[in-house]
Structure formats: C-alpha cells, structure tokens
Motif scaffolding. Structure first.
Motif, PDB file in Angstrom:
ATOM      1  N   ILE A  64      20.249 -29.995  14.227  1.00  0.00           N
ATOM      2  CA  ILE A  64      18.915 -29.575  13.710  1.00  0.00           C
ATOM      3  C   ILE A  64      17.792 -30.285  14.624  1.00  0.00           C
ATOM      4  N   THR A  65      16.752 -29.319  14.952  1.00  0.00           N
ATOM      5  CA  THR A  65      15.622 -29.872  15.800  1.00  0.00           C
ATOM      6  C   THR A  65      14.296 -29.099  15.488  1.00  0.00           C
ATOM      7  N   SER A  66      13.215 -29.733  15.919  1.00  0.00           N
ATOM      8  CA  SER A  66      11.991 -29.207  15.644  1.00  0.00           C
ATOM      9  C   SER A  66      11.310 -29.122  17.031  1.00  0.00           C
ATOM     10  N   SER A  67      12.010 -29.396  18.285  1.00  0.00           N
ATOM     11  CA  SER A  67      11.618 -29.584  19.300  1.00  0.00           C
ATOM     12  C   SER A  67      12.097 -28.331  20.409  1.00  0.00           C
ATOM     13  N   THR A  68      11.318 -27.652  20.949  1.00  0.00           N
ATOM     14  CA  THR A  68      11.719 -26.645  21.885  1.00  0.00           C
ATOM     15  C   THR A  68      12.562 -27.431  23.106  1.00  0.00           C
ATOM     16  N   THR A  69      12.132 -28.477  23.568  1.00  0.00           N
ATOM     17  CA  THR A  69      12.731 -29.099  24.843  1.00  0.00           C
ATOM     18  C   THR A  69      14.175 -29.662  24.194  1.00  0.00           C
ATOM     19  N   ASP A  70      14.223 -30.022  23.071  1.00  0.00           N
ATOM     20  CA  ASP A  70      15.624 -30.221  22.536  1.00  0.00           C
ATOM     21  C   ASP A  70      16.405 -29.063  22.434  1.00  0.00           C
ATOM     22  N   LEU A  71      16.094 -27.998  21.873  1.00  0.00           N
ATOM     23  CA  LEU A  71      16.665 -26.780  21.811  1.00  0.00           C
ATOM     24  C   LEU A  71      17.326 -26.483  23.145  1.00  0.00           C
ATOM     25  N   ALA A  72      16.134 -26.407  24.130  1.00  0.00           N
ATOM     26  CA  ALA A  72      16.741 -26.123  25.540  1.00  0.00           C
ATOM     27  C   ALA A  72      17.944 -26.971  25.969  1.00  0.00           C
ATOM     28  N   GLY A  73      17.338 -28.332  25.598  1.00  0.00           N
ATOM     29  CA  GLY A  73      18.652 -29.030  26.201  1.00  0.00           C
ATOM     30  C   GLY A  73      20.130 -28.826  25.422  1.00  0.00           C
ATOM     31  N   ILE A  74      20.101 -28.554  24.266  1.00  0.00           N
ATOM     32  CA  ILE A  74      21.091 -28.118  23.603  1.00  0.00           C
ATOM     33  C   ILE A  74      21.990 -26.662  24.151  1.00  0.00           C
ATOM     34  N   PHE A  75      21.304 -25.888  24.603  1.00  0.00           N
ATOM     35  CA  PHE A  75      21.547 -24.555  25.332  1.00  0.00           C
ATOM     36  C   PHE A  75      21.977 -25.117  26.629  1.00  0.00           C
ATOM     37  N   ARG A  76      21.463 -26.251  27.485  1.00  0.00           N
ATOM     38  CA  ARG A  76      21.840 -26.499  28.600  1.00  0.00           C
ATOM     39  C   ARG A  76      23.268 -27.173  28.733  1.00  0.00           C
ATOM     40  N   ASN A  77      23.438 -28.080  27.639  1.00  0.00           N
ATOM     41  CA  ASN A  77      24.599 -28.866  27.405  1.00  0.00           C
ATOM     42  C   ASN A  77      25.731 -27.801  27.028  1.00  0.00           C
ATOM     43  N   ALA A  78      25.579 -26.804  26.265  1.00  0.00           N
ATOM     44  CA  ALA A  78      26.502 -25.858  25.791  1.00  0.00           C
ATOM     45  C   ALA A  78      26.806 -24.961  26.792  1.00  0.00           C
ATOM     46  N   PHE A  79      25.779 -24.281  27.796  1.00  0.00           N
ATOM     47  CA  PHE A  79      26.098 -23.213  28.556  1.00  0.00           C
ATOM     48  C   PHE A  79      26.044 -23.773  29.962  1.00  0.00           C
TER      49      PHE A  79
END
Length: 227
Positions: free
Chosen positions: A208-223
């Motif tokens: 769970i995040t409120s940060s666009t950068t964190d979400l981008a990091g989640i996508f990068r770690n995942a994909f």
C-alpha cells in the motif's frame, strides 16, 4: 410609425436565423471538409528550435519521466535497502508473476484512471497489458475473465450508492476470497495510507502506498526491465 418599427423589428428577428441557415448551407461543404481533415491533423510545437508533433513531444516527456523515476528508485534503494519483510514480498511477487500463464496483464481499478496515465503508458510500452475499470463491481466481473499478473486499486471511490472511502479494502477482500496469491497494490492518498495501512496489510494487500515513485518502484521490481 410605431407599428411599422415593430413590424421591421419582428421581421429582422425572423430574418437573422434565415440568413444564418443560408450561410451554413452555402459553407456546408467547406465545414464538412474541415471537420474530416481535422482528424488527420497533428498540431506541432517548437522545442529547442525543432518542430515536434504533440505525439513526439509527449513521447520524449514520457522518456524523461521514466528515466527520472528509474534514477530516483535506484538512488533510494542504495541509500535505504529493502527491509527483509519487504524484500521477501518483492521476491514472492516476482515468482508469482513469472508463474502467471499467458501474457502479463494488470487489472487497475480506479474511478479516475486519468490520474494514472503515465504509469499505465509505461506498462503498455513494456508489453504489459492494462485493463482499467471504474468500480468494485466492474473489477469483480473482470476477475472472472482470467488471472492477472497484478491488481492495483485506489482506496476511496465513487461506487453505486455514493462515495465509498474504503472501496479498495472491499475489493481486496473480494479478491483474496478468490485468489490468495495475486499481487495486490493499494495506491491511495496520504491520509488513507495512514488510516488504512495496517488494515490493508492484515487483509492481504501486498503493498500500500501513496507515492507515485513507490508505485513505479513496485512495477520495476515486479516486471524488471519491461517497466
């Protein structure tokens, strides 16, 4: 004289619509041609002395944003490596996605998907399909279509009957009732993050995040390099 003036005024008020209709009729071919050709036109802007179409300018802007995100994520990971729990979750997410059959697709539930346009475009450019829906009920229907590599949801959104401040949690419960493994990310504002973080994680949210950068990091770690 007053009657004559009133008659002229009334006649003039009736005449203007006739004149306008006549002008439109005469110009109709030109207007239709303008409308039909406008679809094929691309507006351009000058940047650095070069003339770029809006599509070209937008593409360059997206590349700059993606590069900046990558630099920020890399710098943050160097300064503050993942905690063991978070690192384990990242490894589990990668393993789950790798085991997902077929083309990878993200289901994104948000009643205002325009807010996520750049991240969605980055996923699409990496060959990752994104299916956007506006409500929990729409998301529930999409779950029947197949298995997703990842699910992203906002927290509060307009649903049938009005605004639901914890719609993301409701959808999380529904998803976990059907699939305990699919990575589920709640992307919300800072207030909802503070209020619902512990509850979301206890209900099975992967992140769970409120940060666009964190979400981008989640996508990068995942994909990986695809994002």
């Amino acid at each position: 004289m007053k009657d004559l003036a009133a008659l002229i005024s009334a006649f003039a008020s009736l005449l203007w619509p006739v004149i306008l209709a006549a002008v439109l009729y005469v110009l109709r071919p030109a207007v239709l041609e303008l409308v039909s050709t406008a679809k094929n036109r691309k507006f351009s802007i000058k940047v650095g002395g070069q003339e770029l179409t809006m599509d070209e300018a937008n593409e360059q802007q997206q590349r700059l944003i993606a590069d900046l995100q990558a630099q920020v994520i890399d710098l943050r990971n160097r300064i503050s490596p993942e905690l063991p729990d978070t690192e384990n979750r990242s490894e589990n997410v990668r393993a789950t996605i790798a085991a997902t059959p077929g083309e990878h697709e993200v289901l994104w539930v948000d009643d205002n998907p325009k807010n996520n346009s750049y991240l969605i475009e980055q996923l699409l450019q990496g060959g990752i399909k994104v299916r956007t829906v506006l409500s929990t009920s729409d998301g529930a229907r999409m779950l029947k279509d197949g298995r997703y590599a990842m699910i992203v949801s906002d927290m509060g959104r307009n649903e049938v009957g009005g605004f639901n401040p914890h719609a993301g949690l409701d959808f999380l419960k529904l998803v976990r009732g059907a699939d305990k493994d699919v990575p589920f990310v709640l992307f919300t504002n800072s207030r909802s993050y503070q209020e619902y973080r512990d509850t979301a994680l206890s209900l099975g949210a992967t992140y769970i995040t409120s940060s666009t950068t964190d979400l981008a990091g989640i996508f990068r770690n995942a994909f990986g390099k695809r994002f």
